[in-house]
Design a protein around this motif. Structure first.
Motif, PDB file in Angstrom:
ATOM      1  N   LEU A  50       1.071  -0.880  -0.325  1.00 21.50           N
ATOM      2  CA  LEU A  50       0.395   0.053  -0.260  1.00 21.50           C
ATOM      3  C   LEU A  50       1.089   1.171  -0.045  1.00 21.50           C
ATOM      4  CD1 LEU A  50      -2.976   1.371   0.181  1.00 21.50           C
ATOM      5  CD2 LEU A  50      -2.408   1.404   3.036  1.00 21.50           C
ATOM      6  N   ALA A  51       1.684   0.966   0.889  1.00 19.59           N
ATOM      7  CA  ALA A  51       2.816   2.250   0.653  1.00 19.59           C
ATOM      8  C   ALA A  51       3.487   2.559  -0.174  1.00 19.59           C
ATOM      9  CB  ALA A  51       3.804   2.119   2.440  1.00 19.59           C
ATOM     10  N   GLU A  52       4.082   1.510  -1.310  1.00 24.43           N
ATOM     11  CA  GLU A  52       4.756   1.708  -2.404  1.00 24.43           C
ATOM     12  C   GLU A  52       3.386   1.859  -3.449  1.00 24.43           C
ATOM     13  OE1 GLU A  52       5.993  -2.297  -3.588  1.00 24.43           O
ATOM     14  OE2 GLU A  52       7.549  -1.676  -1.899  1.00 24.43           O
ATOM     15  N   ALA A  53       2.400   1.604  -3.610  1.00 24.24           N
ATOM     16  CA  ALA A  53       1.774   2.247  -4.217  1.00 24.24           C
ATOM     17  C   ALA A  53       1.058   3.903  -4.480  1.00 24.24           C
ATOM     18  CB  ALA A  53      -0.187   1.654  -3.981  1.00 24.24           C
ATOM     19  N   GLN A  54       0.991   3.962  -2.699  1.00 24.33           N
ATOM     20  CA  GLN A  54       0.380   5.152  -2.630  1.00 24.33           C
ATOM     21  C   GLN A  54       1.985   6.257  -2.901  1.00 24.33           C
ATOM     22  OE1 GLN A  54      -0.060   5.292   1.722  1.00 24.33           O
ATOM     23  NE2 GLN A  54      -2.274   4.930   1.249  1.00 24.33           N
ATOM     24  N   LEU A  55       2.809   6.184  -2.899  1.00 24.03           N
ATOM     25  CA  LEU A  55       3.970   6.573  -3.197  1.00 24.03           C
ATOM     26  C   LEU A  55       4.231   6.996  -5.120  1.00 24.03           C
ATOM     27  CD1 LEU A  55       7.083   7.614  -2.525  1.00 24.03           C
ATOM     28  CD2 LEU A  55       7.886   5.141  -2.714  1.00 24.03           C
ATOM     29  N   LEU A  56       4.048   5.570  -5.818  1.00 23.65           N
ATOM     30  CA  LEU A  56       3.813   5.914  -6.993  1.00 23.65           C
ATOM     31  C   LEU A  56       3.274   6.456  -7.353  1.00 23.65           C
ATOM     32  CD1 LEU A  56       4.568   1.869  -7.985  1.00 23.65           C
ATOM     33  CD2 LEU A  56       6.452   4.532  -8.170  1.00 23.65           C
ATOM     34  N   SER A  57       1.523   6.572  -7.464  1.00 19.98           N
ATOM     35  CA  SER A  57       0.694   7.737  -7.516  1.00 19.98           C
ATOM     36  C   SER A  57       1.045   8.983  -6.930  1.00 19.98           C
ATOM     37  CB  SER A  57      -0.878   6.251  -7.001  1.00 19.98           C
ATOM     38  OG  SER A  57      -1.154   6.480  -5.876  1.00 19.98           O
ATOM     39  N   LYS A  58       1.116   9.215  -6.123  1.00 23.63           N
ATOM     40  CA  LYS A  58       1.580  10.274  -5.560  1.00 23.63           C
ATOM     41  C   LYS A  58       0.289  10.691  -4.363  1.00 23.63           C
ATOM     42  CE  LYS A  58       4.991  12.523  -7.981  1.00 23.63           C
ATOM     43  NZ  LYS A  58       6.101  11.935  -7.243  1.00 23.63           N
ATOM     44  N   LEU A  59      -0.600   9.304  -3.920  1.00 15.67           N
ATOM     45  CA  LEU A  59      -1.634   9.595  -3.183  1.00 15.67           C
ATOM     46  C   LEU A  59      -1.235   9.085  -1.546  1.00 15.67           C
ATOM     47  CD1 LEU A  59      -3.544   7.958  -5.873  1.00 15.67           C
ATOM     48  CD2 LEU A  59      -4.068  10.397  -5.511  1.00 15.67           C
ATOM     49  N   GLY A  60      -2.369  10.162  -0.431  1.00 12.91           N
ATOM     50  CA  GLY A  60      -2.554   9.233   0.544  1.00 12.91           C
ATOM     51  C   GLY A  60      -3.669   9.001   1.139  1.00 12.91           C
ATOM     52  N   CYS A  61      -3.642   8.501   2.438  1.00  9.96           N
ATOM     53  CA  CYS A  61      -4.544   8.413   2.654  1.00  9.96           C
ATOM     54  C   CYS A  61      -4.255   8.817   4.737  1.00  9.96           C
ATOM     55  CB  CYS A  61      -5.078   7.014   3.131  1.00  9.96           C
ATOM     56  SG  CYS A  61      -3.781   5.917   4.598  1.00  9.96           S
ATOM     57  N   TRP A  62      -6.166   8.868   4.765  1.00 11.96           N
ATOM     58  CA  TRP A  62      -5.941   9.081   6.484  1.00 11.96           C
ATOM     59  C   TRP A  62      -6.740   8.344   7.508  1.00 11.96           C
ATOM     60  CZ3 TRP A  62     -11.023  10.943   7.495  1.00 11.96           C
ATOM     61  CH2 TRP A  62     -11.746  11.418   6.556  1.00 11.96           C
ATOM     62  N   VAL A  63      -7.471   8.023   8.490  1.00 11.91           N
ATOM     63  CA  VAL A  63      -8.047   7.698   9.323  1.00 11.91           C
ATOM     64  C   VAL A  63      -8.385   8.530  10.018  1.00 11.91           C
ATOM     65  CG1 VAL A  63      -7.931   5.727  10.619  1.00 11.91           C
ATOM     66  CG2 VAL A  63      -6.506   5.255   8.497  1.00 11.91           C
ATOM     67  N   PHE A  64      -9.630   8.324  10.895  1.00  8.16           N
ATOM     68  CA  PHE A  64     -10.343   9.730  11.538  1.00  8.16           C
ATOM     69  C   PHE A  64     -10.561   8.214  12.894  1.00  8.16           C
ATOM     70  CE2 PHE A  64     -14.077  10.949  13.895  1.00  8.16           C
ATOM     71  CZ  PHE A  64     -13.358  12.421  14.066  1.00  8.16           C
ATOM     72  N   ASP A  65     -10.588   9.186  14.785  1.00  9.64           N
ATOM     73  CA  ASP A  65     -10.347   8.188  15.675  1.00  9.64           C
ATOM     74  C   ASP A  65     -11.489   9.096  15.871  1.00  9.64           C
ATOM     75  OD1 ASP A  65     -10.410   6.717  17.871  1.00  9.64           O
ATOM     76  OD2 ASP A  65      -8.690   6.605  18.274  1.00  9.64           O
ATOM     77  N   ILE A  66     -13.125   7.908  16.109  1.00 10.47           N
ATOM     78  CA  ILE A  66     -14.304   8.360  15.997  1.00 10.47           C
ATOM     79  C   ILE A  66     -14.151   8.867  17.589  1.00 10.47           C
ATOM     80  CG2 ILE A  66     -15.391   6.499  16.553  1.00 10.47           C
ATOM     81  CD1 ILE A  66     -17.802   7.649  15.810  1.00 10.47           C
ATOM     82  N   ASN A  67     -13.607   7.825  18.298  1.00  8.93           N
ATOM     83  CA  ASN A  67     -13.034   8.233  20.091  1.00  8.93           C
ATOM     84  C   ASN A  67     -12.074   9.642  20.424  1.00  8.93           C
ATOM     85  OD1 ASN A  67     -14.723   5.353  21.031  1.00  8.93           O
ATOM     86  ND2 ASN A  67     -12.819   4.657  19.764  1.00  8.93           N
ATOM     87  N   THR A  68     -11.123   9.008  19.818  1.00  8.13           N
ATOM     88  CA  THR A  68     -10.220  10.811  19.961  1.00  8.13           C
ATOM     89  C   THR A  68     -10.515  12.434  19.438  1.00  8.13           C
ATOM     90  OG1 THR A  68      -8.305  10.265  19.103  1.00  8.13           O
ATOM     91  CG2 THR A  68      -8.486   9.204  21.124  1.00  8.13           C
ATOM     92  N   TRP A  69     -11.049  11.100  18.518  1.00  3.88           N
ATOM     93  CA  TRP A  69     -11.380  12.442  16.779  1.00  3.88           C
ATOM     94  C   TRP A  69     -10.154  13.260  16.498  1.00  3.88           C
ATOM     95  CZ3 TRP A  69     -16.091  15.911  15.712  1.00  3.88           C
ATOM     96  CH2 TRP A  69     -17.117  15.315  16.193  1.00  3.88           C
ATOM     97  N   GLY A  70      -9.029  12.437  16.534  1.00  2.37           N
ATOM     98  CA  GLY A  70      -8.050  12.403  15.999  1.00  2.37           C
ATOM     99  C   GLY A  70      -7.459  11.868  14.338  1.00  2.37           C
ATOM    100  N   PHE A  71      -6.488  12.736  13.466  1.00  7.95           N
ATOM    101  CA  PHE A  71      -6.295  12.044  12.398  1.00  7.95           C
ATOM    102  C   PHE A  71      -4.732  11.050  12.585  1.00  7.95           C
ATOM    103  CE2 PHE A  71      -9.751  15.047  11.914  1.00  7.95           C
ATOM    104  CZ  PHE A  71     -10.677  14.178  10.729  1.00  7.95           C
ATOM    105  N   THR A  72      -4.499  10.577  11.706  1.00 11.34           N
ATOM    106  CA  THR A  72      -3.824   9.369  11.220  1.00 11.34           C
ATOM    107  C   THR A  72      -3.392  10.107   9.969  1.00 11.34           C
ATOM    108  OG1 THR A  72      -3.562   7.698  13.362  1.00 11.34           O
ATOM    109  CG2 THR A  72      -1.650   7.366  11.574  1.00 11.34           C
ATOM    110  N   TRP A  73      -2.798  10.238  10.101  1.00 11.03           N
ATOM    111  CA  TRP A  73      -2.271  10.842   7.886  1.00 11.03           C
ATOM    112  C   TRP A  73      -0.529   9.678   7.928  1.00 11.03           C
ATOM    113  CZ3 TRP A  73      -4.837  14.419   5.580  1.00 11.03           C
ATOM    114  CH2 TRP A  73      -5.364  15.136   5.945  1.00 11.03           C
ATOM    115  N   SER A  74      -1.124   9.390   6.318  1.00  5.18           N
ATOM    116  CA  SER A  74       0.098   8.281   5.918  1.00  5.18           C
ATOM    117  C   SER A  74       0.851   9.238   5.873  1.00  5.18           C
ATOM    118  CB  SER A  74       0.123   8.074   4.387  1.00  5.18           C
ATOM    119  OG  SER A  74      -1.164   9.158   3.310  1.00  5.18           O
ATOM    120  N   ASP A  75       2.019   8.812   4.772  1.00 10.24           N
ATOM    121  CA  ASP A  75       3.206   9.901   4.508  1.00 10.24           C
ATOM    122  C   ASP A  75       3.462  10.630   3.350  1.00 10.24           C
ATOM    123  OD1 ASP A  75       4.637   8.970   6.780  1.00 10.24           O
ATOM    124  OD2 ASP A  75       5.994   7.755   5.828  1.00 10.24           O
ATOM    125  N   GLU A  76       2.426   9.512   2.311  1.00 14.00           N
ATOM    126  CA  GLU A  76       2.366  10.991   1.242  1.00 14.00           C
ATOM    127  C   GLU A  76       0.863  11.822   0.729  1.00 14.00           C
ATOM    128  OE1 GLU A  76       3.349  11.305  -1.772  1.00 14.00           O
ATOM    129  OE2 GLU A  76       4.916   9.654  -1.094  1.00 14.00           O
TER     130      GLU A  76
END
Length: 217
Positions: free
Chosen positions: A191-217
């Motif tokens: 997944l990380a290699e695919a994101q690097l090649l396509s220059k796309l990223g992703c993020w995850v939202f934690d509903i309990n903490t209202w926090g975001f985790t972002w990928s490197d891209e």
């Protein structure tokens, strides 16, 4: 949190194992026999076992408990000799080394296993004999009748009157868990290699903490 019934079962299971270990230890050598209190040594012949700590039928219960699992249970004395073990342990050794080990035999089996493998076990046993309780994960390549596998082993010193007289060991096969972890790791790398090649990223939202985790891209 574990329910009281589960905790009680674990305590009873452990108590049975320790009692069986101490009862078996007297059969090994005069040195080990001298370490067992007289009231824990079963009388033979016409002698009456008035100090037997087992209730009627409890020996059978303990035997069933330690042999109803594929996990390996065994104990070793300070000279690296086997004291006692369950049936799963004996089957494991027979499949791995094509020999039948018995109480009193050398547990390292240096004549049957590679040097680095026996060195691992000798080091672990020495750590336990020095008073340390710990866990170790070990990868074993395919050998004799055994397939490649991962195990997690608990090492605990057996202490009597303030002196370490042996080691109690418990080993569980974690191959399935390690295989699943490896698949997840490979998937994440892809997944990380695919994101690097396509220059796309992703993020995850934690509903309990209202926090975001972002990928490197």
């Amino acid at each position: 949190m574990e329910q009281p019934d589960a905790l009680s079962f674990k305590f009873y299971h452990r108590t049975c194992i320790l009692q069986k270990i101490m009862k078996s230890a007297k059969k090994i050598s005069p040195v080990l026999k001298s370490l067992i209190p007289p009231n824990q040594i079963k009388k033979t012949g016409s002698e009456t076992d008035t100090n037997n700590s087992f209730a009627p039928g409890e020996n059978d219960d303990c035997e069933t408990l330690i042999n109803c699992t594929d996990d390996l249970l065994w104990t070793v004395n300070s000279e690296f000799k086997l004291i006692a073990a369950n049936k799963a342990f004996y089957r494991h050794i027979e499949d791995s080394a094509c020999i039948r080990i018995r109480p009193g035999d050398d547990i390292l089996l240096k004549a049957f296993f590679p040097e680095d493998f026996t060195a691992f076990w000798e080091t672990a046993y020495k750590r336990a004999l020095a008073g340390e309780s710990f866990k170790e994960k070990l990868y074993a390549p395919a050998f004799q009748k055994r397939k490649a596998s991962w195990t997690e082993t608990n090492f605990n010193p057996v202490i009597k009157n303030g002196r370490i007289i042996g080691i109690a060991c418990f080993s569980r096969d974690i191959t399935e868990k390690k295989t699943a972890e490896e698949k997840i790791r490979i998937s994440e790398n892809h997944l990380a290699e695919a994101q690097l090649l396509s220059k796309l990223g992703c993020w995850v939202f934690d509903i309990n903490t209202w926090g975001f985790t972002w990928s490197d891209e």
